[in-house]
Design an enzyme around this catalytic site. Structure first.
Site, PDB file in Angstrom:
ATOM      1  N   GLU A 155     131.592  16.189  26.883  1.00 46.96           N
ATOM      2  CA  GLU A 155     130.961  15.073  27.595  1.00 46.96           C
ATOM      3  C   GLU A 155     131.838  14.737  28.808  1.00 46.96           C
ATOM      4  O   GLU A 155     133.016  14.429  28.658  1.00 46.96           O
ATOM      5  CB  GLU A 155     130.844  13.838  26.698  1.00 46.96           C
ATOM      6  CG  GLU A 155     130.142  12.709  27.419  1.00 46.96           C
ATOM      7  CD  GLU A 155     130.094  11.392  26.653  1.00 46.96           C
ATOM      8  OE1 GLU A 155     131.111  10.996  26.057  1.00 46.96           O
ATOM      9  OE2 GLU A 155     129.030  10.753  26.683  1.00 46.96           O
TER      10      GLU A 155
ATOM     11  N   CYS B 183     125.254   7.502  28.523  1.00 42.08           N
ATOM     12  CA  CYS B 183     125.514   8.248  27.286  1.00 42.08           C
ATOM     13  C   CYS B 183     124.402   9.253  27.021  1.00 42.08           C
ATOM     14  O   CYS B 183     124.626  10.259  26.362  1.00 42.08           O
ATOM     15  CB  CYS B 183     125.668   7.288  26.122  1.00 42.08           C
ATOM     16  SG  CYS B 183     124.301   6.165  25.992  1.00 42.08           S
TER      17      CYS B 183
ATOM     18  N   GLU C 208     127.616   3.834  18.192  1.00 45.46           N
ATOM     19  CA  GLU C 208     126.817   4.482  19.245  1.00 45.46           C
ATOM     20  C   GLU C 208     127.811   5.214  20.126  1.00 45.46           C
ATOM     21  O   GLU C 208     128.534   4.578  20.899  1.00 45.46           O
ATOM     22  CB  GLU C 208     126.088   3.429  20.086  1.00 45.46           C
ATOM     23  CG  GLU C 208     125.016   2.673  19.366  1.00 45.46           C
ATOM     24  CD  GLU C 208     123.832   3.544  19.036  1.00 45.46           C
ATOM     25  OE1 GLU C 208     123.648   4.596  19.664  1.00 45.46           O
ATOM     26  OE2 GLU C 208     123.093   3.174  18.112  1.00 45.46           O
TER      27      GLU C 208
ATOM     28  N   LYS D 119     133.497  -8.173  22.670  1.00 47.43           N
ATOM     29  CA  LYS D 119     134.681  -7.697  23.388  1.00 47.43           C
ATOM     30  C   LYS D 119     134.189  -6.760  24.478  1.00 47.43           C
ATOM     31  O   LYS D 119     133.688  -5.676  24.212  1.00 47.43           O
ATOM     32  CB  LYS D 119     135.630  -6.942  22.456  1.00 47.43           C
ATOM     33  CG  LYS D 119     136.900  -6.518  23.170  1.00 47.43           C
ATOM     34  CD  LYS D 119     137.407  -5.191  22.648  1.00 47.43           C
ATOM     35  CE  LYS D 119     138.405  -4.538  23.577  1.00 47.43           C
ATOM     36  NZ  LYS D 119     137.897  -4.246  24.919  1.00 47.43           N
TER      37      LYS D 119
HETATM   38  P1  NAD Z   1     135.938   3.739  24.944  1.00 49.73           P
HETATM   39  O1  NAD Z   1     135.699   4.244  23.566  1.00 49.73           O
HETATM   40  O2  NAD Z   1     137.193   4.107  25.625  1.00 49.73           O
HETATM   41  O3  NAD Z   1     135.881   2.135  24.976  1.00 49.73           O
HETATM   42  C1  NAD Z   1     134.808   1.423  24.422  1.00 49.73           C
HETATM   43  C2  NAD Z   1     135.298   0.042  23.975  1.00 49.73           C
HETATM   44  O4  NAD Z   1     136.192   0.185  22.875  1.00 49.73           O
HETATM   45  C3  NAD Z   1     136.081  -0.719  25.061  1.00 49.73           C
HETATM   46  O5  NAD Z   1     135.705  -2.084  25.010  1.00 49.73           O
HETATM   47  C4  NAD Z   1     137.519  -0.528  24.611  1.00 49.73           C
HETATM   48  O6  NAD Z   1     138.397  -1.526  25.046  1.00 49.73           O
HETATM   49  C5  NAD Z   1     137.362  -0.582  23.105  1.00 49.73           C
HETATM   50  N1  NAD Z   1     138.494  -0.019  22.372  1.00 49.73           N
HETATM   51  C6  NAD Z   1     139.362   0.938  22.768  1.00 49.73           C
HETATM   52  N2  NAD Z   1     140.250   1.190  21.783  1.00 49.73           N
HETATM   53  C7  NAD Z   1     139.943   0.372  20.742  1.00 49.73           C
HETATM   54  C8  NAD Z   1     140.485   0.164  19.438  1.00 49.73           C
HETATM   55  N3  NAD Z   1     141.539   0.842  18.999  1.00 49.73           N
HETATM   56  N4  NAD Z   1     139.890  -0.751  18.639  1.00 49.73           N
HETATM   57  C9  NAD Z   1     138.821  -1.430  19.048  1.00 49.73           C
HETATM   58  N5  NAD Z   1     138.263  -1.293  20.282  1.00 49.73           N
HETATM   59  C10 NAD Z   1     138.814  -0.399  21.116  1.00 49.73           C
HETATM   60  O7  NAD Z   1     134.676   4.196  25.773  1.00 49.73           O
HETATM   61  P2  NAD Z   1     134.485   4.133  27.361  1.00 49.73           P
HETATM   62  O8  NAD Z   1     135.234   5.251  27.979  1.00 49.73           O
HETATM   63  O9  NAD Z   1     134.680   2.760  27.854  1.00 49.73           O
HETATM   64  O10 NAD Z   1     132.904   4.423  27.443  1.00 49.73           O
HETATM   65  C11 NAD Z   1     132.372   5.677  27.556  1.00 49.73           C
HETATM   66  C12 NAD Z   1     131.906   6.217  26.222  1.00 49.73           C
HETATM   67  O11 NAD Z   1     130.915   5.367  25.656  1.00 49.73           O
HETATM   68  C13 NAD Z   1     131.243   7.568  26.377  1.00 49.73           C
HETATM   69  O12 NAD Z   1     131.634   8.434  25.347  1.00 49.73           O
HETATM   70  C14 NAD Z   1     129.770   7.239  26.255  1.00 49.73           C
HETATM   71  O13 NAD Z   1     128.946   8.302  25.875  1.00 49.73           O
HETATM   72  C15 NAD Z   1     129.789   6.154  25.259  1.00 49.73           C
HETATM   73  N6  NAD Z   1     128.550   5.393  25.317  1.00 49.73           N
HETATM   74  C16 NAD Z   1     127.652   5.510  24.291  1.00 49.73           C
HETATM   75  C17 NAD Z   1     126.445   4.825  24.344  1.00 49.73           C
HETATM   76  C18 NAD Z   1     125.451   4.905  23.221  1.00 49.73           C
HETATM   77  O14 NAD Z   1     124.632   4.010  23.104  1.00 49.73           O
HETATM   78  N7  NAD Z   1     125.463   5.929  22.390  1.00 49.73           N
HETATM   79  C19 NAD Z   1     126.158   4.027  25.458  1.00 49.73           C
HETATM   80  C20 NAD Z   1     127.088   3.947  26.489  1.00 49.73           C
HETATM   81  C21 NAD Z   1     128.283   4.629  26.397  1.00 49.73           C
END
Ligand code: NAD
Length: 493
Positions: A385, A286, A252, A177
């Site tokens: 963050e 991240c 993650e 997804k």
């Molecule tokens: P997000 O949590 O808003 O979204 C991530 C994914 O989750 C998207 O595909 C979104 O559609 C999906 N999602 C949202 N609500 C959901 C639900 N209820 N059920 C299932 N899926 C759902 O994150 P974002 O704003 O897109 O990305 C930024 C975040 O990701 C930051 O906090 C960043 O640090 C983190 N990140 C972590 C890593 C790592 O490897 N640790 C790498 C990259 C980004």
């Protein structure tokens, strides 16, 4: 008005619209204009994708010889190399990330598929030193089943590779997804997957919003594991959802990674590392090194040099090879950053450079490199963050003090230490509570290097030798080796 590019979802080897016909537009952050239209997956689309993955799992995929699965992984890697330019371009248009990075990354990500292709036939079982006569017992590693891989909009090719490659290598099938914020590159990637001839349903690519798409996927009773990368709030939803289907979850999540510079550090190297860590990818990483601690006696001199380096960063169009920082990926990011900077300034933080939207394009989401001096690291910009090019800088006196400050945050993803004293580098790196520590360098990834955090940065590691086992379960098999019948059926032996 230019025509929008149309994408379809990849489910069971077919290119489909949503069964509701719902679509949404994705924006180019360079000019804030829609450039592509994608289907929005409904709960019933999700169901179709998961069932396709389940059928593919039950069918031939999990039964293929590991070396035959590995051939598909290598084919995916080769497709990435051959199509890196296209993938880089699409990712750049959709996310604003620099083409000089997305293009190189698409090539480098191929190494992850090669790495896990190599490991596919090296995961071994054991013969147990069993404490019973006439019994031979063994363990084997079996695939888990359908994996839901949920990725955010930044570094999607990388974050998908660390899930998809080990999952496929071990015989699982996958529903990916992509983020609703920049889904296009994943559909381009799906076209390449199709070209490898991998059996239908083994890899499915959908997109949509958290609800209904994400929710339907993470509660689906045929999903056995959710490999999630994203923010901590979404992670909480996912854990709650997993109570419905009792799926395994790996997380993650975010970070607020601290970096310490001691007075004996090689300053030019430290400045380059810090610049890469917080201004690379406009800070939308991240592992961004967003909390900087400078030792007291180099504080002013080092900070001045760092500011002067930051002010030289070339802001521009993300496709331009000269550009060093492009736009932020979306308006939500811009708002979060601006709000935190405002609050920090109100509480005494001193904005030393940047701090306001960049005039490069008033219609795009440009924000300049920003450095804020903070008296304490509990100010909003230093604590939360921000996922943007904002560096909060604090002072420290002693090694002990900086270790305690570095560890004083809810996250524990990455960290950095700059010192010329080898023993100090070892001591401090050992004491930092984070999943990753860089010493005298920053912002590196490799297929062989486990990636992931502790504390609120999540659990489970991606990449590296061990992570392939996270896509298996241990199965114990008992063999009775005597020709005589077993005795006493009413006593457990
Ligand atoms: P997000 O949590 O808003 O979204 C991530 C994914 O989750 C998207 O595909 C979104 O559609 C999906 N999602 C949202 N609500 C959901 C639900 N209820 N059920 C299932 N899926 C759902 O994150 P974002 O704003 O897109 O990305 C930024 C975040 O990701 C930051 O906090 C960043 O640090 C983190 N990140 C972590 C890593 C790592 O490897 N640790 C790498 C990259 C980004």
């Amino acid at each position: 008005m230019t025509e929008l590019k149309n994408y379809k979802m990849f489910i069971d080897g077919e290119w489909l619209d949503s069964n509701t016909d719902k679509t949404f537009e994705t924006l180019n952050p360079e000019n804030n204009k829609p450039w592509a239209r994608v289907p929005e997956a409904s709960a019933s689309d999700v169901d179709k994708a998961v069932k396709a993955a389940h059928n593919a799992f039950e069918g031939e995929w999990s039964k293929l010889l590991p070396r035959d699965r590995a051939k598909f992984l290598r084919a995916i890697g080769n497709k990435l190399r051959e199509n890196a330019e296209l993938l880089g371009k699409i990712e750049t248009i959709d996310t604003g990330k620099l083409f000089r990075e997305t293009n190189k990354q698409a090539i480098y990500i191929a190494e992850y598929y090669d790495y896990y292709a190599g490991l596919a036939d090296k995961v071994e079982g054991t013969v147990l030193p069993i404490d019973k006569p006439n019994i031979q017992a063994i363990t084997t590693r079996i695939p888990i089943g359908v994996i839901a891989a949920i990725v955010p909009w930044n570094s999607q090719m990388f974050l998908t590779a660390t899930k998809l490659a080990p999952a496929l290598a071990m015989g699982n099938t996958v529903v990916i997804k992509s983020s609703e914020l920049a889904p296009a590159v994943m559909f381009e990637f799906a076209k390449l997957i199709e070209e490898t001839g991998i059996p239908k349903g083994v890899v499915n690519v959908i997109t949509g919003f958290g609800d209904p798409c994400g929710k339907a996927l993470t509660t689906h009773n045929l999903v056995e594991k959710v490999a999630f990368t994203g923010g901590p709030e979404t992670a909480r939803h996912i854990i709650r959802n997993s109570a419905e289907n009792l799926s395994e979850v790996s997380l993650e999540l975010g970070g607020k990674s601290p970096v310490a510079v001691f007075d004996d550090a090689k300053q030019e190297n430290a400045i380059n590392g810090i610049t890469a860590g917080i201004f690379g990818a406009s800070g939308q990483s991240c592992i961004a090194g967003s909390r900087l601690y400078l030792q007291k006696n180099i504080y002013n001199e080092f900070l001045d040099k760092l500011i002067s380096r930051a002010e030289k960063i070339k802001i521009g169009a993300p496709m331009d090879p000269e550009t060093e920082m492009g736009p932020l990926s979306n308006f939500k990011q811009l708002e979060v950053i601006e709000k935190n900077i405002k609050l920090t300034a109100e509480q005494g933080g001193k904005v030393r450079c940047g701090g306001e939207r960049h005039p490069f394009s008033n219609e795009g989401f440009y924000f300049p490199p920003t450095i804020i001096e903070c008296d304490n690291h509990n100010l909003p910009a230093a604590e939360n963050e921000l996922f943007g090019p904002v560096l909060s800088v604090m002072k420290f006196n002693t090694e002990e003090e900086v270790i305690s400050k570095m560890n004083d945050n809810q996250y524990g993803l990455s960290s950095g230490v700059y010192t010329s004293d080898f023993a100090k580098g070892l001591r401090v790196s050992k004491a930092i509570r984070a999943g990753i520590t860089f010493v005298n360098t920053y912002r590196l990834i490799s297929p062989s290097a486990p990636f992931g955090g502790i504390k609120d940065s999540g659990y489970g590691k991606e990449a590296g030798l061990e992570s392939i086992k996270d896509y298996t379960r241990v199965k114990t098999t008992w063999y009775y080796t005597s020709d005589e019948p077993t005795l006493d059926p009413f006593s457990m032996r």
